[in-house]
Design a protein around this motif. Structure first.
Motif, PDB file in Angstrom:
ATOM      1  N   LEU A 152       0.835  -1.209   0.000  1.00 53.93           N
ATOM      2  CA  LEU A 152       0.000   0.000   0.000  1.00 53.93           C
ATOM      3  C   LEU A 152       0.868   1.256   0.000  1.00 53.93           C
ATOM      4  CD1 LEU A 152      -2.904  -0.451   2.607  1.00 53.93           C
ATOM      5  CD2 LEU A 152      -3.068  -0.507   0.115  1.00 53.93           C
ATOM      6  N   THR A 153       0.471   2.227  -0.810  1.00 55.81           N
ATOM      7  CA  THR A 153       1.108   3.534  -0.730  1.00 55.81           C
ATOM      8  C   THR A 153       0.645   4.254   0.540  1.00 55.81           C
ATOM      9  OG1 THR A 153      -0.697   4.566  -1.966  1.00 55.81           O
ATOM     10  CG2 THR A 153       1.180   3.744  -3.246  1.00 55.81           C
ATOM     11  N   LYS A 154       1.257   5.387   0.806  1.00 56.29           N
ATOM     12  CA  LYS A 154       0.910   6.175   1.991  1.00 56.29           C
ATOM     13  C   LYS A 154      -0.559   6.574   1.990  1.00 56.29           C
ATOM     14  CE  LYS A 154       2.425  10.314   4.503  1.00 56.29           C
ATOM     15  NZ  LYS A 154       3.375  11.474   4.461  1.00 56.29           N
ATOM     16  N   ASP A 155      -1.097   6.819   0.772  1.00 54.04           N
ATOM     17  CA  ASP A 155      -2.504   7.206   0.666  1.00 54.04           C
ATOM     18  C   ASP A 155      -3.433   6.032   0.363  1.00 54.04           C
ATOM     19  OD1 ASP A 155      -1.144   7.182  -1.760  1.00 54.04           O
ATOM     20  OD2 ASP A 155      -2.300   8.800  -2.647  1.00 54.04           O
ATOM     21  N   GLY A 156      -2.959   4.801   0.607  1.00 55.30           N
ATOM     22  CA  GLY A 156      -3.837   3.642   0.611  1.00 55.30           C
ATOM     23  C   GLY A 156      -4.137   2.989  -0.713  1.00 55.30           C
ATOM     24  N   VAL A 157      -3.293   3.205  -1.732  1.00 57.85           N
ATOM     25  CA  VAL A 157      -3.510   2.580  -3.039  1.00 57.85           C
ATOM     26  C   VAL A 157      -2.686   1.287  -3.122  1.00 57.85           C
ATOM     27  CG1 VAL A 157      -3.290   2.842  -5.536  1.00 57.85           C
ATOM     28  CG2 VAL A 157      -3.908   4.819  -4.117  1.00 57.85           C
ATOM     29  N   PRO A 158      -3.315   0.145  -3.422  1.00 55.45           N
ATOM     30  CA  PRO A 158      -2.550  -1.095  -3.595  1.00 55.45           C
ATOM     31  C   PRO A 158      -1.698  -1.035  -4.868  1.00 55.45           C
ATOM     32  CG  PRO A 158      -4.861  -1.567  -3.120  1.00 55.45           C
ATOM     33  CD  PRO A 158      -4.769  -0.111  -3.469  1.00 55.45           C
ATOM     34  N   VAL A 159      -0.395  -1.206  -4.693  1.00 47.51           N
ATOM     35  CA  VAL A 159       0.539  -1.163  -5.820  1.00 47.51           C
ATOM     36  C   VAL A 159       1.316  -2.472  -5.883  1.00 47.51           C
ATOM     37  CG1 VAL A 159       0.802   1.338  -5.997  1.00 47.51           C
ATOM     38  CG2 VAL A 159       2.207   0.074  -4.349  1.00 47.51           C
ATOM     39  N   VAL A 160       1.792  -2.777  -7.098  1.00 50.56           N
ATOM     40  CA  VAL A 160       2.449  -4.063  -7.347  1.00 50.56           C
ATOM     41  C   VAL A 160       3.959  -3.848  -7.350  1.00 50.56           C
ATOM     42  CG1 VAL A 160       2.649  -5.987  -8.961  1.00 50.56           C
ATOM     43  CG2 VAL A 160       0.439  -4.862  -8.628  1.00 50.56           C
ATOM     44  N   ILE A 161       4.585  -4.249  -6.245  1.00 51.19           N
ATOM     45  CA  ILE A 161       6.030  -4.115  -6.072  1.00 51.19           C
ATOM     46  C   ILE A 161       6.460  -5.095  -4.988  1.00 51.19           C
ATOM     47  CG2 ILE A 161       5.748  -2.188  -4.446  1.00 51.19           C
ATOM     48  CD1 ILE A 161       8.407  -1.028  -5.569  1.00 51.19           C
ATOM     49  N   HIS A 162       7.649  -5.665  -5.126  1.00 51.50           N
ATOM     50  CA  HIS A 162       8.091  -6.695  -4.182  1.00 51.50           C
ATOM     51  C   HIS A 162       8.748  -6.133  -2.937  1.00 51.50           C
ATOM     52  CE1 HIS A 162      11.035  -9.543  -2.491  1.00 51.50           C
ATOM     53  NE2 HIS A 162      10.072 -10.438  -2.675  1.00 51.50           N
ATOM     54  N   ASP A 163       9.779  -5.319  -3.112  1.00 52.23           N
ATOM     55  CA  ASP A 163      10.570  -4.871  -1.971  1.00 52.23           C
ATOM     56  C   ASP A 163       9.823  -3.816  -1.161  1.00 52.23           C
ATOM     57  OD1 ASP A 163      12.375  -6.442  -3.337  1.00 52.23           O
ATOM     58  OD2 ASP A 163      13.946  -4.912  -3.462  1.00 52.23           O
ATOM     59  N   TYR A 164      10.084  -3.793   0.136  1.00 49.30           N
ATOM     60  CA  TYR A 164       9.526  -2.726   0.968  1.00 49.30           C
ATOM     61  C   TYR A 164      10.162  -1.386   0.627  1.00 49.30           C
ATOM     62  CZ  TYR A 164       7.574  -6.469   3.841  1.00 49.30           C
ATOM     63  OH  TYR A 164       6.871  -7.576   4.282  1.00 49.30           O
ATOM     64  N   SER A 165      11.367  -1.429   0.072  1.00 53.54           N
ATOM     65  CA  SER A 165      12.080  -0.227  -0.352  1.00 53.54           C
ATOM     66  C   SER A 165      11.950  -0.053  -1.861  1.00 53.54           C
ATOM     67  CB  SER A 165      13.563  -0.343   0.024  1.00 53.54           C
ATOM     68  OG  SER A 165      14.331   0.632  -0.633  1.00 53.54           O
ATOM     69  N   LEU A 166      12.016   1.191  -2.314  1.00 51.87           N
ATOM     70  CA  LEU A 166      11.930   1.499  -3.739  1.00 51.87           C
ATOM     71  C   LEU A 166      13.270   1.374  -4.452  1.00 51.87           C
ATOM     72  CD1 LEU A 166       9.852   4.721  -3.167  1.00 51.87           C
ATOM     73  CD2 LEU A 166       8.971   2.718  -4.379  1.00 51.87           C
ATOM     74  N   ASP A 167      14.344   1.259  -3.685  1.00 51.60           N
ATOM     75  CA  ASP A 167      15.678   1.484  -4.231  1.00 51.60           C
ATOM     76  C   ASP A 167      16.122   0.496  -5.306  1.00 51.60           C
ATOM     77  OD1 ASP A 167      15.358   2.778  -1.601  1.00 51.60           O
ATOM     78  OD2 ASP A 167      17.437   3.398  -1.881  1.00 51.60           O
ATOM     79  N   ARG A 168      15.789  -0.786  -5.165  1.00 46.66           N
ATOM     80  CA  ARG A 168      16.320  -1.786  -6.099  1.00 46.66           C
ATOM     81  C   ARG A 168      15.673  -1.726  -7.469  1.00 46.66           C
ATOM     82  NH1 ARG A 168      14.990  -7.069  -7.661  1.00 46.66           N
ATOM     83  NH2 ARG A 168      13.251  -7.104  -6.179  1.00 46.66           N
ATOM     84  N   THR A 169      14.360  -1.543  -7.532  1.00 48.87           N
ATOM     85  CA  THR A 169      13.648  -1.684  -8.813  1.00 48.87           C
ATOM     86  C   THR A 169      13.101  -0.379  -9.369  1.00 48.87           C
ATOM     87  OG1 THR A 169      11.584  -2.248  -7.672  1.00 48.87           O
ATOM     88  CG2 THR A 169      13.010  -4.079  -8.332  1.00 48.87           C
ATOM     89  N   THR A 170      13.413   0.736  -8.757  1.00 51.06           N
ATOM     90  CA  THR A 170      13.006   2.037  -9.323  1.00 51.06           C
ATOM     91  C   THR A 170      14.152   3.035  -9.143  1.00 51.06           C
ATOM     92  OG1 THR A 170      12.119   3.257  -7.394  1.00 51.06           O
ATOM     93  CG2 THR A 170      10.701   1.557  -8.368  1.00 51.06           C
ATOM     94  N   ASN A 171      13.966   4.224  -9.694  1.00 48.07           N
ATOM     95  CA  ASN A 171      14.950   5.294  -9.480  1.00 48.07           C
ATOM     96  C   ASN A 171      14.575   6.148  -8.274  1.00 48.07           C
ATOM     97  OD1 ASN A 171      12.716   6.492 -10.642  1.00 48.07           O
ATOM     98  ND2 ASN A 171      13.877   7.887 -11.949  1.00 48.07           N
TER      99      ASN A 171
END
Length: 244
Positions: free
Chosen positions: A42-61
């Motif tokens: 979930l994002t901070k504003d409650g939207v379910p998003v598809v991503i594995h890591d709890y951190s954004l660092d590995r798979t995004t900029n």
């Protein structure tokens, strides 16, 4: 004949950036891929998003935790360039976008990525989206976290749930019974022939992860033809099983 079902792990993640719409589309394009595994937070504003890591660092900029970022900010991140220039501009998709693509094409193993009270609204948000699309019978909701699996059953007992298990000890069969789960997601090197055969005989779906080599897939298929094979490389599954 080998007919173990192919599950695309985070989409066709061996070729495309994991958990993106590009990876989903590449999995859908292979007619023998019947299932796909994805990860949801979930994002901070409650939207379910598809991503594995709890951190954004590995798979995004981007940097920092998924739970601390608003959806609109996350949408501006590049989730594809790390995999190759051809995927520059791929975004972190919402669960709603993935459901729209998969509906009627692939069944989904949706892993709820949470620990304890990290995402108190995650189960409800996922249930609401799946029900809104009439896809309840096309998905199984899985997690390592027993608390969220119990919460799903409290909110809507009609959902199929699955325990993700990665331990050399313990009693996964007993845990499935305790949680009311009909699905076991387990590391392939933790899955014994005795456990696999006993669970399948009881009607439990068993999925082993993550197998990316033909010899691993063949070895697993020899245990039982009903074990689902979760792989980053569904193309290798196709080369092996479609020739069998």
């Amino acid at each position: 004949m080998m007919n173990n079902m192919c599950v695309a792990h985070r989409g066709f993640s061996g070729k495309a950036p994991e958990n993106t719409l590009a990876a989903v589309r590449m999995a859908i394009a292979l007619p023998f891929v019947r299932w796909m595994e994805i990860d949801v937070q979930l994002t901070k504003d409650g939207v379910p998003v598809v991503i594995h890591d709890y951190s954004l660092d590995r798979t995004t900029n981007g940097h920092g935790k998924v739970k601390n970022m608003d959806y609109e900010h996350m949408r501006r991140l590049d989730a594809g360039s790390w995999k190759g220039r051809a995927f520059r501009g791929e975004r972190v998709p919402s669960l709603e976008e993935v459901l729209a693509l998969a509906s009627g094409r692939l069944r989904l193993n949706i892993e709820l990525k949470t620990v304890g009270d990290m995402y108190p609204g995650l189960a409800q948000a996922v249930i609401d989206l799946v029900n809104a699309r009439g896809m309840r019978e096309e998905v199984v909701l899985t997690s390592f976290d027993a608390g969220v699996l119990r919460r799903i059953k409290e909110l809507d007992a009609r959902f199929h749930t699955g325990l993700i298990y990665d331990s050399r000890s313990g009693d996964p069969a007993g845990k499935l019974d305790e949680l009311g789960c009909s699905f076991l997601s387990i590391s392939f090197d933790r899955l014994s022939p005795v456990l696999a055969k006993s669970l399948i005989a009881r009607g439990v779906q068993v999925m082993a992860w993550t197998l990316n080599k033909g010899k691993e897939m063949r070895r697993l298929s020899e245990i039982h033809s009903d074990i689902m094979i979760c792989t980053n490389r569904p193309d290798i599954w196709g080369e092996l099983f479609l020739k069998a």
